[in-house]
Design an enzyme around this catalytic site. Structure first.
Site, PDB file in Angstrom:
ATOM      1  CB  VAL A  23      -1.009  -0.013   1.183  1.00  0.00           C
ATOM      2  CG1 VAL A  23      -0.328  -0.073   2.531  1.00  0.00           C
ATOM      3  CG2 VAL A  23      -1.948   1.181   1.117  1.00  0.00           C
ATOM      4  CG  PHE A  24       2.205   5.047  -2.762  1.00  0.00           C
ATOM      5  CD1 PHE A  24       3.591   5.056  -2.762  1.00  0.00           C
ATOM      6  CD2 PHE A  24       1.532   6.241  -3.011  1.00  0.00           C
ATOM      7  CE1 PHE A  24       4.296   6.231  -3.002  1.00  0.00           C
ATOM      8  CE2 PHE A  24       2.231   7.417  -3.256  1.00  0.00           C
ATOM      9  CZ  PHE A  24       3.618   7.411  -3.246  1.00  0.00           C
ATOM     10  N   GLY A  25       1.541   5.217   0.620  1.00  0.00           N
ATOM     11  CA  GLY A  25       1.070   6.376   1.371  1.00  0.00           C
ATOM     12  C   GLY A  25       1.695   7.646   0.839  1.00  0.00           C
ATOM     13  CE1 TYR A  26      -2.849  11.420  -0.953  1.00  0.00           C
ATOM     14  CE2 TYR A  26      -2.851   9.075  -1.464  1.00  0.00           C
ATOM     15  CZ  TYR A  26      -3.530  10.239  -1.200  1.00  0.00           C
ATOM     16  OH  TYR A  26      -4.907  10.233  -1.162  1.00  0.00           O
ATOM     17  N   GLY A  27       0.200  10.833   2.090  1.00  0.00           N
ATOM     18  CA  GLY A  27      -0.197  11.880   3.033  1.00  0.00           C
ATOM     19  C   GLY A  27       0.159  11.430   4.449  1.00  0.00           C
ATOM     20  CB  SER A  28      -1.839  11.143   7.555  1.00  0.00           C
ATOM     21  OG  SER A  28      -2.810  10.208   7.170  1.00  0.00           O
ATOM     22  CD  GLU A  99      -6.420   6.920   4.782  1.00  0.00           C
ATOM     23  OE1 GLU A  99      -6.780   7.901   4.093  1.00  0.00           O
ATOM     24  OE2 GLU A  99      -5.565   7.014   5.687  1.00  0.00           O
TER      25      GLU A  99
END
Ligand code: SIN
Length: 190
Positions: A23-28, A99
């Site tokens: 899973v890719f995280g770009y924010g928190s 989310e």
């Protein structure tokens, strides 16, 4: 679309109970890691960019006074750098809940930037599209910063979301004009 996307995510994309998932995280998800993972690697995804266009009624704002948090919008040729985590499928119970305010899991290619093998993998990213009920859409950087400066929700003040993210992006050695511009415009109301 309803605010709460948990059931939608489960039904749209059932996960194999035994297969780990990236899973890719770009924010928190870059800096607030409140879930177990098998491995974590800095990575980018292509043709997306960060924007504070998603309303937050549940974390950084309230239903009466939503805050603003990140989503991704299509941006041909752009790379969005963040952090990828390989997790057991059961971790999505927690991630889908976290989310739930309009984000759908989308499948994408992840490109790792740490020089190790493999160089890329398929994975998932949570994106809140313009058709979700919590979407706020574009505004000027100043308007976005003003809204963020006076919003607060159960997860804390909205400006903390921006400040921690900007710090995490610097640690990843990545520039993001939008995030850094909002960061520079943040002034707390007196
Ligand atoms: C993410 O971090 O990847 C999704 C948006 C957020 O939770 O801030």
């Amino acid at each position: 679309m309803a605010h709460d996307t948990q059931t939608l995510n489960k039904n749209r994309m059932p996960l194999h109970p035994e297969h780990p998932v990236w899973v890719f995280g770009y924010g928190s998800l870059i800096h607030k890691v409140d879930f177990p993972y098998l491995q974590r690697r800095p990575a980018y995804i292509e043709d997306w960019q960060r924007r504070f266009w998603q309303g937050s009624h549940d974390h950084r704002g309230t239903p009466e006074a939503p805050g603003r948090v990140l989503t991704l919008i299509p941006a041909q040729g752009q790379q969005c750098v963040g952090m990828a985590y390989q997790v057991k499928p059961e971790v999505f119970e927690h991630l889908d809940h976290r989310e739930k305010n309009g984000y759908l899991r989308i499948e994408t290619a992840l490109h790792f930037v740490d020089g190790n093998q493999p160089e890329s993998e398929r994975g998932l990213v949570y994106i809140a599209g313009p058709d979700n009920a919590a979407y706020l859409g574009p505004a000027s950087d100043l308007e976005i910063a003003q809204q963020i400066a006076c919003s607060e929700g159960p997860s804390g003040p909205n400006d903390e979301y921006v400040l921690k993210l900007a710090e995490a992006l610097r640690q990843l050695d990545t520039e993001d004009d939008h995030v850094f511009s909002i960061e520079s415009l943040l002034v707390k109301p007196k």
